[in-house]
Design an enzyme around this catalytic site. Structure first.
Site, PDB file in Angstrom:
ATOM      1  N   HIS A   1       0.694  -1.367  -0.015  1.00 17.37           N
ATOM      2  CA  HIS A   1      -0.104  -0.041  -0.108  1.00 17.37           C
ATOM      3  C   HIS A   1       0.876   1.506   0.114  1.00 17.37           C
ATOM      4  O   HIS A   1       0.278   2.268   0.190  1.00 17.37           O
ATOM      5  CB  HIS A   1      -0.906   0.135   1.171  1.00 17.37           C
TER       6      HIS A   1
ATOM      7  N   HIS B   1       7.475  -7.864   4.263  1.00 19.28           N
ATOM      8  CA  HIS B   1       6.090  -7.649   3.996  1.00 19.28           C
ATOM      9  C   HIS B   1       5.428  -8.740   3.280  1.00 19.28           C
ATOM     10  O   HIS B   1       5.420  -8.645   1.927  1.00 19.28           O
ATOM     11  CB  HIS B   1       5.860  -6.415   3.494  1.00 19.28           C
TER      12      HIS B   1
ATOM     13  N   HIS C   1      -0.856  -8.585   9.938  1.00 21.20           N
ATOM     14  CA  HIS C   1      -1.467  -7.631  10.914  1.00 21.20           C
ATOM     15  C   HIS C   1      -2.140  -8.420  12.426  1.00 21.20           C
ATOM     16  O   HIS C   1      -2.484  -7.955  13.305  1.00 21.20           O
ATOM     17  CB  HIS C   1      -2.840  -6.909  10.501  1.00 21.20           C
TER      18      HIS C   1
END
Length: 272
Positions: A66, A145, A172
């Site tokens: 993102h 990531h 997360h």
């Protein structure tokens, strides 16, 4: 040298949790790495939010899939210590790694993104090889990531003994596998999230349910004024010999008061 790695910061609740934790604890750490790719409403970064995160005490902000959601980042990504995944194609704005002087040591921070179930970028394993071969450093910290736990674990073992620490981000949810691998690399599959506790990985519960029940597109929103927020991360020390020591997972909770401020909750979720 004591280093703090902060997991994915999601929206305003995540920023509040980071501000609260660092206001109380920043002086305990010599260097602070923060994943901020979800900091602006859950999608991307703005310059205003970048300045805020740095003012709280972050020394470098890492990214992921993102990173470029807010198009304004093209105008400021090179002005601040922001990293995007190093395995983006050549010519992508920004940089994927950098070296920082900390306590007289060179700390190399590398941001990489996995290729399973996310955008297919260049090979992160080979990208790591190239960077460490070309860059002189005393400490090597990687923000990997990625979506797939298997890819993250395989990467951890691949760089074991060459990276000082590998912190997984993106999913997360903080995992319980923080440990040193056989050759000494500190590893965790996911460092966790800073954001609203009553959420679906930081976003609204109703939208999350709708997406999986109806199988239709929905606009995800970060919960406003949540009653409970959390801070997640990992801290560790580097001893005089350059080895990892005294590492721990961090998970702190903060309760919203009537005036809108937050106060640290003394008990973990689920405790009486």
């Amino acid at each position: 040298m004591r280093i703090l790695f902060i997991g994915d910061v999601v929206g305003r609740p995540g920023r509040k949790a980071v501000h609260q934790f660092l206001e109380e604890n920043r002086n305990r750490y010599d260097f602070c790495i923060l994943n901020g790719e979800n900091a602006a409403g859950g999608f991307g970064l703005t310059e205003k939010i970048t300045k805020a995160l740095l003012s709280y005490g972050a020394d470098v902000i890492t990214g992921g899939n993102h990173t470029f959601d807010k198009k304004e980042i093209y105008q400021f990504i090179d002005k601040y210590p922001i990293l995007r995944p190093a395995n983006y194609p050549e010519g992508t704005p920004g940089k994927g790694f950098d070296v920082f002087e900390v306590c007289g040591k060179k700390v190399l921070v590398i941001n990489l993104m996995g290729r399973v179930f996310v955008e297919c970028l260049d090979n992160p394993f080979r990208t790591f090889d190239r960077i460490v071969e070309e860059t002189e450093a005393d400490v090597v910290v990687v923000d990997f990531h990625g979506e797939a736990t298997s890819e993250k674990q395989a990467f951890g073992y691949y760089v074991d003994g060459r990276a000082t620490a590998v912190f997984g981000t993106h999913t997360h949810v903080q995992t319980a596998d923080l440990r040193q691998l056989p050759k000494g690399t500190l590893y965790i599959t996911d460092a966790g999230m800073c954001g609203a506790v009553e959420s679906v990985i930081g976003m609204g519960v109703e939208e999350g349910i709708f997406r999986f029940v109806k199988q239709l597109p929905v606009k995800f929103k970060v919960p406003e004024k949540p009653k409970l927020i959390q801070f997640c991360g990992v801290s560790f020390e580097i001893d005089k010999e350059g080895d990892v020591s005294n590492f721990e997972r961090i998970q702190e909770f903060y309760v919203r008061r009537e005036d809108g401020s937050y106060i640290r909750r003394e008990k973990a979720i689920g405790e009486d």
